[in-house]
Design a protein around this motif. Sequence first.
Motif, PDB file in Angstrom:
ATOM      1  N   SER A  43       0.688  -1.215  -0.001  1.00 21.76           N
ATOM      2  CA  SER A  43       0.004   0.075  -0.037  1.00 21.76           C
ATOM      3  C   SER A  43       0.786   1.234  -0.231  1.00 21.76           C
ATOM      4  O   SER A  43       2.063   1.176   0.333  1.00 21.76           O
ATOM      5  N   VAL A  44       0.339   2.315  -0.227  1.00 19.16           N
ATOM      6  CA  VAL A  44       0.624   3.541  -0.261  1.00 19.16           C
ATOM      7  C   VAL A  44      -0.132   4.217   1.120  1.00 19.16           C
ATOM      8  O   VAL A  44      -1.281   4.323   0.834  1.00 19.16           O
ATOM      9  N   MET A  45       0.558   4.751   2.142  1.00 18.95           N
ATOM     10  CA  MET A  45      -0.077   5.513   3.197  1.00 18.95           C
ATOM     11  C   MET A  45      -0.060   6.768   3.134  1.00 18.95           C
ATOM     12  O   MET A  45       1.157   7.672   3.000  1.00 18.95           O
ATOM     13  N   ILE A  46      -0.928   7.643   3.159  1.00 18.22           N
ATOM     14  CA  ILE A  46      -0.985   9.108   3.061  1.00 18.22           C
ATOM     15  C   ILE A  46      -1.502   9.858   4.216  1.00 18.22           C
ATOM     16  O   ILE A  46      -2.726   9.429   4.752  1.00 18.22           O
ATOM     17  N   THR A  47      -0.882  10.603   5.172  1.00 17.46           N
ATOM     18  CA  THR A  47      -1.217  10.958   6.434  1.00 17.46           C
ATOM     19  C   THR A  47      -2.065  12.309   6.436  1.00 17.46           C
ATOM     20  O   THR A  47      -1.469  13.199   5.642  1.00 17.46           O
ATOM     21  N   ALA A  48      -3.226  12.416   6.959  1.00 18.98           N
ATOM     22  CA  ALA A  48      -4.091  13.547   6.753  1.00 18.98           C
ATOM     23  C   ALA A  48      -3.769  14.362   7.959  1.00 18.98           C
ATOM     24  O   ALA A  48      -4.244  15.474   8.176  1.00 18.98           O
ATOM     25  N   SER A  49      -3.292  13.799   9.035  1.00 12.89           N
ATOM     26  CA  SER A  49      -2.779  14.358  10.414  1.00 12.89           C
ATOM     27  C   SER A  49      -1.532  13.887  10.876  1.00 12.89           C
ATOM     28  O   SER A  49      -1.069  13.030  10.199  1.00 12.89           O
ATOM     29  N   THR A  50      -0.799  14.731  11.765  1.00 12.78           N
ATOM     30  CA  THR A  50       0.104  14.315  12.527  1.00 12.78           C
ATOM     31  C   THR A  50      -0.130  13.271  13.363  1.00 12.78           C
ATOM     32  O   THR A  50      -0.992  13.793  14.246  1.00 12.78           O
ATOM     33  N   PHE A  51       0.572  12.359  13.568  1.00 15.13           N
ATOM     34  CA  PHE A  51       0.264  11.100  14.837  1.00 15.13           C
ATOM     35  C   PHE A  51       1.471  10.612  15.123  1.00 15.13           C
ATOM     36  O   PHE A  51       2.497  10.588  14.510  1.00 15.13           O
ATOM     37  N   ARG A  52       1.453   9.773  16.252  1.00 10.44           N
ATOM     38  CA  ARG A  52       2.168   8.834  16.809  1.00 10.44           C
ATOM     39  C   ARG A  52       1.627   7.380  17.471  1.00 10.44           C
ATOM     40  O   ARG A  52       0.622   7.403  17.813  1.00 10.44           O
ATOM     41  N   ARG A  53       2.160   6.574  16.593  1.00 20.19           N
ATOM     42  CA  ARG A  53       1.491   5.208  16.820  1.00 20.19           C
ATOM     43  C   ARG A  53       2.572   4.120  17.343  1.00 20.19           C
ATOM     44  O   ARG A  53       3.757   4.168  16.897  1.00 20.19           O
ATOM     45  N   ARG A  54       2.171   2.981  17.918  1.00 22.48           N
ATOM     46  CA  ARG A  54       2.905   1.930  18.134  1.00 22.48           C
ATOM     47  C   ARG A  54       2.285   0.598  17.117  1.00 22.48           C
ATOM     48  O   ARG A  54       0.876   0.505  17.339  1.00 22.48           O
ATOM     49  N   LEU A  55       3.041   0.037  16.484  1.00 20.78           N
ATOM     50  CA  LEU A  55       2.667  -0.977  15.560  1.00 20.78           C
ATOM     51  C   LEU A  55       3.179  -2.147  15.893  1.00 20.78           C
ATOM     52  O   LEU A  55       4.455  -2.256  16.109  1.00 20.78           O
ATOM     53  N   TYR A  80      -1.310  -4.739  14.498  1.00 19.18           N
ATOM     54  CA  TYR A  80      -2.185  -4.086  15.184  1.00 19.18           C
ATOM     55  C   TYR A  80      -1.627  -2.671  15.703  1.00 19.18           C
ATOM     56  O   TYR A  80      -0.308  -2.796  15.710  1.00 19.18           O
ATOM     57  N   GLY A  81      -2.418  -1.754  15.556  1.00 18.16           N
ATOM     58  CA  GLY A  81      -1.897  -0.517  15.975  1.00 18.16           C
ATOM     59  C   GLY A  81      -2.510   0.268  17.208  1.00 18.16           C
ATOM     60  O   GLY A  81      -3.455   0.038  17.630  1.00 18.16           O
ATOM     61  N   GLU A  82      -1.685   1.165  17.856  1.00 15.18           N
ATOM     62  CA  GLU A  82      -2.390   1.734  19.042  1.00 15.18           C
ATOM     63  C   GLU A  82      -1.639   3.298  18.948  1.00 15.18           C
ATOM     64  O   GLU A  82      -0.670   3.629  18.594  1.00 15.18           O
ATOM     65  N   ASN A  83      -2.932   4.346  19.171  1.00 17.50           N
ATOM     66  CA  ASN A  83      -2.543   5.713  19.233  1.00 17.50           C
ATOM     67  C   ASN A  83      -2.124   6.106  20.495  1.00 17.50           C
ATOM     68  O   ASN A  83      -2.530   6.107  21.223  1.00 17.50           O
ATOM     69  N   ILE A  84      -0.666   6.491  20.257  1.00 14.10           N
ATOM     70  CA  ILE A  84      -0.023   6.558  21.606  1.00 14.10           C
ATOM     71  C   ILE A  84       0.620   8.134  21.744  1.00 14.10           C
ATOM     72  O   ILE A  84       1.033   8.510  22.651  1.00 14.10           O
ATOM     73  N   GLY A  85      -0.061   8.761  20.816  1.00 12.37           N
ATOM     74  CA  GLY A  85       0.117  10.270  20.924  1.00 12.37           C
ATOM     75  C   GLY A  85      -1.173  11.107  21.571  1.00 12.37           C
ATOM     76  O   GLY A  85      -2.070  10.664  22.045  1.00 12.37           O
ATOM     77  N   ASP A  86      -1.120  12.419  21.457  1.00 11.74           N
ATOM     78  CA  ASP A  86      -1.998  13.240  21.768  1.00 11.74           C
ATOM     79  C   ASP A  86      -2.859  13.659  20.905  1.00 11.74           C
ATOM     80  O   ASP A  86      -3.751  14.749  21.058  1.00 11.74           O
ATOM     81  N   THR A  87      -2.970  13.421  19.483  1.00 12.62           N
ATOM     82  CA  THR A  87      -3.568  13.854  18.435  1.00 12.62           C
ATOM     83  C   THR A  87      -4.349  12.674  17.790  1.00 12.62           C
ATOM     84  O   THR A  87      -3.836  11.498  17.847  1.00 12.62           O
ATOM     85  N   ASP A  88      -5.533  12.874  17.111  1.00 12.80           N
ATOM     86  CA  ASP A  88      -6.205  11.930  16.341  1.00 12.80           C
ATOM     87  C   ASP A  88      -5.340  11.474  14.986  1.00 12.80           C
ATOM     88  O   ASP A  88      -4.593  12.250  14.698  1.00 12.80           O
ATOM     89  N   THR A  89      -5.664  10.146  14.696  1.00 16.50           N
ATOM     90  CA  THR A  89      -4.797   9.648  13.672  1.00 16.50           C
ATOM     91  C   THR A  89      -5.905   9.792  12.464  1.00 16.50           C
ATOM     92  O   THR A  89      -7.105   9.420  12.488  1.00 16.50           O
ATOM     93  N   HIS A  90      -5.493  10.377  11.274  1.00 17.95           N
ATOM     94  CA  HIS A  90      -6.020  10.357  10.187  1.00 17.95           C
ATOM     95  C   HIS A  90      -5.294   9.881   8.935  1.00 17.95           C
ATOM     96  O   HIS A  90      -4.089  10.770   8.734  1.00 17.95           O
TER      97      HIS A  90
END
Length: 118
Positions: A43-55, A80-90
């Motif tokens: 895939s190609v992933m395009i980020t629409a927000s700034t985010f921090r995750r653990r995969l 599986y992923g986890e949003n470990i930041g302070d912002t929404d993932t988009h």
Amino acid sequence: MSEDPVQTNPDHYTVVFENDRVRVLEYRDKPGHRSTMHIHPDSVMITASTFRRRLSSGTGSMEVELPAGSARWLPAQEHYGENIGDTDTHAFFVELKEPGPAAAAREGGVLGPGLPDR
């Protein structure tokens, strides 16, 4: 058993476009959310927000922090992923329906987005 992320995480993944060659998924979550195990083809992933995750997968885990507007190659993987930041993932995923020639060699050994090809 690993499955399609639209089936395993239907409140977070949405199909926004599909034809015989690609499928485009939109993904959204909030800080603290953890997805269930699922698979992505090349895939190609395009980020629409700034985010921090653990995969995480059976082979380990990694933390990623990506700025909005990034485009990254995502080799076929199960995680599986986890949003470990302070912002929404988009983010958007442009999934390829035809596997690349080296897909079998990579199976189970790759995790996370690649570096930008610049």
